[in-house]
Design a protein around this motif. Structure first.
Motif, PDB file in Angstrom:
ATOM      1  N   ARG A 165     -19.262  36.560 -29.992  1.00 23.68           N
ATOM      2  CA  ARG A 165     -18.039  36.858 -29.085  1.00 23.68           C
ATOM      3  C   ARG A 165     -18.344  37.128 -27.617  1.00 23.68           C
ATOM      4  O   ARG A 165     -17.746  36.824 -26.746  1.00 23.68           O
ATOM      5  CB  ARG A 165     -17.161  37.828 -29.775  1.00 23.68           C
ATOM      6  N   SER A 166     -19.383  38.101 -27.583  1.00 23.85           N
ATOM      7  CA  SER A 166     -20.017  38.436 -26.161  1.00 23.85           C
ATOM      8  C   SER A 166     -20.356  37.113 -25.304  1.00 23.85           C
ATOM      9  O   SER A 166     -20.053  37.101 -24.288  1.00 23.85           O
ATOM     10  CB  SER A 166     -21.000  39.588 -26.442  1.00 23.85           C
ATOM     11  N   THR A 169     -17.479  35.110 -24.337  1.00 22.12           N
ATOM     12  CA  THR A 169     -16.892  35.607 -23.112  1.00 22.12           C
ATOM     13  C   THR A 169     -17.789  35.298 -22.048  1.00 22.12           C
ATOM     14  O   THR A 169     -17.131  34.923 -20.780  1.00 22.12           O
ATOM     15  CB  THR A 169     -16.627  37.100 -23.399  1.00 22.12           C
ATOM     16  N   PHE A 244      -8.442  36.534 -17.970  1.00 21.42           N
ATOM     17  CA  PHE A 244      -8.964  36.548 -19.342  1.00 21.42           C
ATOM     18  C   PHE A 244      -8.777  38.209 -19.755  1.00 21.42           C
ATOM     19  O   PHE A 244      -9.574  38.901 -19.457  1.00 21.42           O
ATOM     20  CB  PHE A 244     -10.506  36.256 -19.326  1.00 21.42           C
ATOM     21  N   TYR A 263      -6.815  38.163 -27.509  1.00 23.22           N
ATOM     22  CA  TYR A 263      -7.196  37.863 -26.054  1.00 23.22           C
ATOM     23  C   TYR A 263      -6.963  36.305 -25.728  1.00 23.22           C
ATOM     24  O   TYR A 263      -6.989  35.549 -26.409  1.00 23.22           O
ATOM     25  CB  TYR A 263      -8.694  37.994 -25.823  1.00 23.22           C
ATOM     26  N   PHE A 455      -8.372  33.148 -27.592  1.00 19.40           N
ATOM     27  CA  PHE A 455      -9.768  33.346 -27.582  1.00 19.40           C
ATOM     28  C   PHE A 455     -10.208  33.602 -29.015  1.00 19.40           C
ATOM     29  O   PHE A 455     -11.119  32.998 -29.446  1.00 19.40           O
ATOM     30  CB  PHE A 455     -10.328  34.614 -26.549  1.00 19.40           C
TER      31      PHE A 455
END
Length: 483
Positions: A165-166, A169, A244, A263, A455
């Motif tokens: 996920r990081s 992003t 975002f 998100y 997201f």
């Protein structure tokens, strides 16, 4: 130490306990280097005195040695620590937090390149393995992990998810930066209902105002459902924008596809009159972000595709290799009506496409992403551009449908013609509410359009995760707000 000509020679630090010795390893040593588990596993500081901090993932005692694995979240793999039974009488238990100092060495075991030979072990935080809800070598289902949002980051499944996920992003931000988009921080609190569905969380002060006007902002305020309208404001001065951030929907749903807080990635492009300009950005962003995640989180992605969603890798690889196709809404309805499927919801022209329709269309088109364009005008919000001249009354709107998820992105060209926009707002009784929006068309308006991507649905798509609650750190949905 002594001077010889112009050179300074040193034989090491003097020992305070043995002042006559310039190098005393028994009493003095350099401060050990702190390294992450990922760095230790790559061989950084090999042969050096290092300190590793983390949580114990497994313990295997033997007669002369204790073997345990430590992980600090920087890597899917854990670092094996070898401790002599004579080191001390207290050894860490599964789940405890530790700090270990020792020498990083090559491991004789072929499955792990390096291991830490412990010289000191400090138990920073004890953990009773009997009460700890996760057990060594037991495979816990996502449904089970979801009961412990405060602890599930300790598991391989969820720590991998958070690293992916990081990285995803960062990949999305990188894509927009490379393409010349300006990031805008749109507000979380707003007075607008962008979607017009009324699924809003109203914001109120816990201490009511003393005046008759109980509204803190003097007008009703809500948690945002979309940053689109604020991006449109900024598109009056910038040609490429994105945001975002968190968005909120008060949907009374417990489904696997919906959250109350999630998100959104949203973009707005000025000086465009083509839906294809929007679909190109959607497709390019999807490819760019996914390829970066694949490259940077290979082990974590493999964990999902091998043990959680076997066979899904081939689906994603096909999405990356093949160009996304596009069909019109009318073509989609024709496909659904000719199908032998027994759909629950109507497939008449003018109906809104439901999840069952979206998933069928994706499978019908080779289980690849498809763009559906030109939806009925009445299905879309007031800002969608009217497709004047089409045989049926449609809007210049587009959705991206993907395997396993259904709708991933939704967007449209925006109605920049003042007379048409005014007429639609008047018909809906919203002319006063959105008078500022009409000003955007009065003063230097240009043709523009944009889209939004969920997201969490993107993560579901690339990993094959069935439940959206398993791709967000702290899921929020009706009747559930743990932590």
């Amino acid at each position: 130490m002594f001077r010889a000509g112009f050179k300074t020679l040193s034989f090491g630090p003097r020992c305070s306990l043995s002042p006559g010795l310039s190098d005393c390893r028994h009493h003095c040593r350099k401060t050990p280097t702190k390294v992450r588990v990922s760095d230790a596993l790559s061989g950084e500081a090999l042969g050096g005195d290092v300190t590793v901090q983390g949580w114990v993932r497994s313990v295997r005692p033997q007669k002369e040695n204790l073997f345990f694995h430590v992980n600090d979240g920087s890597s899917l793999q854990s670092l094996q620590v070898v401790a002599s039974s004579s080191l001390n009488n207290t050894f860490p238990t599964f789940g405890s937090a530790v700090e270990v100092r020792g020498v990083l060495k090559k491991s004789p075991h072929p499955k792990q390149p390096f291991e830490l030979e412990a010289e000191e072990i400090e138990i920073v935080g004890e953990c009773n393995p009997v009460d700890f809800p996760f057990k060594v070598k037991k495979k816990h289902s996502p449904d089970y992990l979801r009961q412990f949002p405060h602890l599930r980051c300790r598991t391989n499944f969820f720590s991998s998810l958070l690293r992916i996920r990081s990285e995803a992003t960062a990949a999305i931000h990188s894509y927009f930066k490379e393409q010349g988009f300006l990031q805008i921080h749109t507000p979380v609190i707003t007075s607008n209902d962008c979607e017009g569905a009324g699924e809003l969380f109203q914001v109120e002060a816990t201490c009511p105002q003393e005046s008759e006007d109980r509204n803190f902002f003097s007008v009703p305020a809500y948690l945002t459902v979309s940053g689109q309208l604020h991006l449109e404001v900024m598109s009056g001065g910038f040609s490429r924008l994105y945001t975002f951030g968190p968005t909120f929907r008060a949907e009374n749903s417990q489904s696997r596809r919906h959250l109350a807080e999630f998100y959104m990635v949203e973009a707005e492009i000025s000086f465009t009159q083509s839906v294809e300009d929007l679909t190109k950005v959607m497709e390019d962003m999807f490819r760019s972000a996914t390829e970066q995640v694949w490259a940077q989180c290979a082990e974590d992605v493999d964990l999902f595709h091998k043990h959680v969603t076997p066979g899904h890798r081939e689906t994603v690889e096909a999405m990356l290799k093949n160009k996304f196709t596009a069909i019109s809404y009318s073509d989609a309805i024709d496909i659904l009506q000719r199908s032998s499927e027994d759909f629950v919801f109507s497939t008449d022209w003018g109906c809104d496409l439901q999840t069952e329709h979206e998933k069928y269309l994706v499978k019908h088109c080779g289980n690849l992403p498809i763009f559906v364009t030109d939806y009925p005008y009445d299905l879309k919000p007031f800002y969608a551009r009217d497709n004047r001249g089409h045989p049926q009354h449609t809007a210049a709107a587009v959705d991206l449908l993907v395997p396993g998820v259904g709708e991933l992105c939704g967007g449209s060209l925006r109605e920049e013609r003042l007379d048409l926009l005014t007429a639609r707002l008047e018909a809906a009784g919203l002319e006063d509410t959105y008078s500022w929006y009409l000003d955007l068309r009065r003063f230097g308006s240009v043709p523009h359009g944009g889209f939004g991507m969920g997201f969490e649905r993107y993560l579901q798509c690339i990993l094959g995760i069935d439940n959206i609650k398993d791709v967000i750190p702290f899921p929020r949905f009706s009747h559930s707000c743990l932590l």
